[in-house]
Design a protein around this motif. Structure first.
Motif, PDB file in Angstrom:
ATOM      1  N   THR A  42      12.691 -12.732  -1.220  1.00 40.61           N
ATOM      2  CA  THR A  42      11.663 -11.569  -1.299  1.00 40.61           C
ATOM      3  C   THR A  42      12.230 -10.352  -0.832  1.00 40.61           C
ATOM      4  N   ASP A  90      10.708  -8.536   1.504  1.00 44.12           N
ATOM      5  CA  ASP A  90      10.589  -8.518   2.963  1.00 44.12           C
ATOM      6  C   ASP A  90      11.565  -9.532   3.695  1.00 44.12           C
ATOM      7  N   GLN A  91      11.800 -10.542   2.919  1.00 44.56           N
ATOM      8  CA  GLN A  91      12.949 -11.527   3.747  1.00 44.56           C
ATOM      9  C   GLN A  91      14.469 -10.931   3.782  1.00 44.56           C
ATOM     10  N   CYS A 140      16.305 -10.481  -5.056  1.00 42.50           N
ATOM     11  CA  CYS A 140      15.024 -10.290  -4.785  1.00 42.50           C
ATOM     12  C   CYS A 140      14.078 -10.010  -6.399  1.00 42.50           C
TER      13      CYS A 140
END
Length: 547
Positions: A356, A358-359, A478
């Motif tokens: 994702t 955020d990762q 993503c």
């Protein structure tokens, strides 16, 4: 009383005998033909053998007498020359050697032959020995460590060395720069000029970016090391006066340039293209995308006619526009194709992590730190993204620098040099600036954001695994980037393996440095890396003039 006064006056007017110090001074002046000699400390008076008269006599004696033995000669040299007894001190009065003469001396002193460059023949491989290249070129190839030709070199060199036009479909990292440089050097050495005019090159190489032009010029200097050929690089972002002086100070054989700066110097009458007999257009597809074709058309028209000029065009793709230009500028050109999957897939281990948004940064940091990566290029699609990414890496104590269109050219050169020397671990770059990065030893290329154009993907991962070496590319897919994977797979002709990252690569990050420490240039590893654009001191207020 009057008598005493007269006696004192006579005593004062009467000349006094000279003092010992004045007598020594007069003798030294007379010994040097009336010219004062420099003063030396009293403890170390100048020996008489160092006077100018004695030096002249010693020179005359040397001419009249035979040469002494080597030991005596060395002793005489140390006595007659004060500088000879000081090791490490240079004689600033000696004229410096001409670089062209020094190259010739190096060639003569090396006494090199093909017996020093023995390469056994192998099946399905072409040696440089099979090309009948000049000895100067073979010696430079030997110094660079090349033994066998790359596929593009093996296919195109036999034709270009015969003087034929050629268009090559090849990516960066295939050795195409060496292919056209060897062709240029071989042909120029076969037909040398006695008195080349100033500012009038015989070979012209056009590149779309400054970084690519600098890399081509670096390769040209290495291959011209044992030849009298001069290479000049012309590109924007640098001092134009220095480039003018270079064109006016010495003859030029090969010019490597970007189109804009070359046209500026052409209009100013510092460079003349009427004698260009070898023309190379590198990355023609990129020239087309960046809008340089009108400038290139003006440059081509200023060179020799195509029936008297050899033209070589290299492009990653043979789009209809590139083929149309080739038919206009070339005569009976041969077409050489090296498919991209031969370059990208065979030499680079491609990995795609599904993560994702955020990762992604957590995955990036853990990947760099856990695998202890020391020379990495991280690609992003936008300039603002490179700035944010570099700032985050510095907060987590990873030395990095940015290479994008916002960075001035002189700072780009310093950044690339620091990256080559290992002073920077991570280079965060965009596609336009990253295409000219040619640095050995890059272990990983990380696509922080996947490119929209599949060709840019091939160019990115081509920064590693160059010229047959192995490399690793890691891409983060993503929610948005996953949509670009099918187009990349179609362009490569194979499926990419997409996996989820291991939990170890998603471990929580340590506590970062405060943002103020990053902006002040105090990174955690002591490298002093600064965020591009940050100021060291507060901006001074401009004073308003009093009325």
């Amino acid at each position: 009383m009057i008598r005493r006064i007269l006696e004192s006056i006579v005593k004062f007017v009467k000349p006094q005998p000279p003092s010992p110090r004045e007598e020594t001074k007069e003798k030294s002046t007379a010994a040097s033909d009336g010219k004062p000699v420099p003063r030396y400390p009293r403890k170390h008076p100048r020996p008489p053998c160092h006077s100018k008269a004695n030096e002249t006599d010693s020179r005359q004696q040397k001419k009249a007498t035979p040469k002494p033995a080597a030991k005596d000669n060395a002793t005489a040299k140390s006595v007659s020359s004060p500088q000879a007894s000081e090791p490490g001190k240079e004689n600033t009065h000696e004229p410096q050697a001409n670089p062209e003469q020094s190259r010739k001396k190096k060639t003569k002193a090396a006494n090199w032959s093909l017996e020093d460059f023995i390469v056994p023949p192998e099946k399905d491989k072409t040696r440089f020995h099979d090309m009948d290249l000049p000895l100067e070129v073979m010696q430079a190839v030997h110094d660079l460590g090349f033994q066998y030709c790359t596929p593009i070199q093996a296919k195109i060199l036999p034709r270009t060395l015969e003087g034929k036009d050629a268009i090559g479909k090849a990516q960066t990292g295939t050795g195409k720069s060496a292919a056209f440089l060897i062709t240029i050097i071989t042909r120029l050495l076969a037909d040398p000029r006695q008195k080349p005019p100033v500012g009038t090159p015989r070979a012209l190489i056009l590149a779309p970016t400054r970084e690519l032009a600098m890399q081509i010029a670096k390769d040209a200097h290495e291959l011209c090391r044992y030849t009298p050929l001069n290479v000049v690089t012309l590109y924007g972002g640098m001092d134009m006066n220095k480039q003018r002086q270079r064109l006016e100070s010495e003859p030029v054989d090969i010019v490597v340039a970007t189109p804009g700066r070359l046209l500026d110097l052409k209009y100013q009458k510092y460079v003349f293209l009427a004698k260009v007999e070898l023309l190379v257009i590198d990355e023609a597809d990129r020239m087309l995308d960046m809008g340089f074709i009108p400038d290139v058309r003006q440059i081509v028209q200023a060179t020799m006619p195509k029936n008297r000029r050899q033209t070589l065009i290299f492009s990653a793709t043979l789009a209809p526009e590139v083929t149309r230009l080739a038919s206009t500028w070339m005569t009976e050109a041969v077409e050489i194709e090296i498919e991209p999957d031969q370059v990208a897939v065979d030499s680079v281990d491609q990995q795609v992590f599904l993560a994702t948004g955020d990762q992604k940064f957590t995955l990036l940091w853990n990947l760099i730190e856990q695998q202890q990566l020391e020379r990495v290029i991280v690609f992003a699609n936008r300039r603002d993204e490179t700035r944010r990414l570099a700032e985050s890496l510095e907060r987590y104590r990873i030395s990095c620098a940015i290479l994008s269109g916002d960075i001035p050219q002189n700072k780009r050169i310093r950044t690339l040099e620091d990256f080559r020397e290992g002073r920077i671990r991570v280079l965060v770059a965009t596609d336009v600036a990253g295409r000219g990065i040619h640095v050995d030893g890059i272990s990983h290329v990380i696509n922080y954001t996947l490119p929209e154009n599949p060709e840019d993907y091939v160019h990115r991962i081509g920064r590693t695994g160059r010229a047959g070496a192995s490399g690793i590319s890691v891409s983060f897919a993503c929610e948005d980037g996953s949509f670009y994977i099918p187009a990349i797979e179609d362009f490569l002709g194979k499926k990419l393996s997409c996996i989820y990252p291991d939990e170890k690569l998603l471990q929580p990050l340590p506590k970062p440095l405060p943002l103020s420490a990053v902006k002040s240039g105090k990174s955690g590893d002591g490298s002093g890396a600064k965020r591009p654009g940050s100021r060291q001191s507060p901006r001074r207020r401009r004073r308003t003039p009093k009325r």
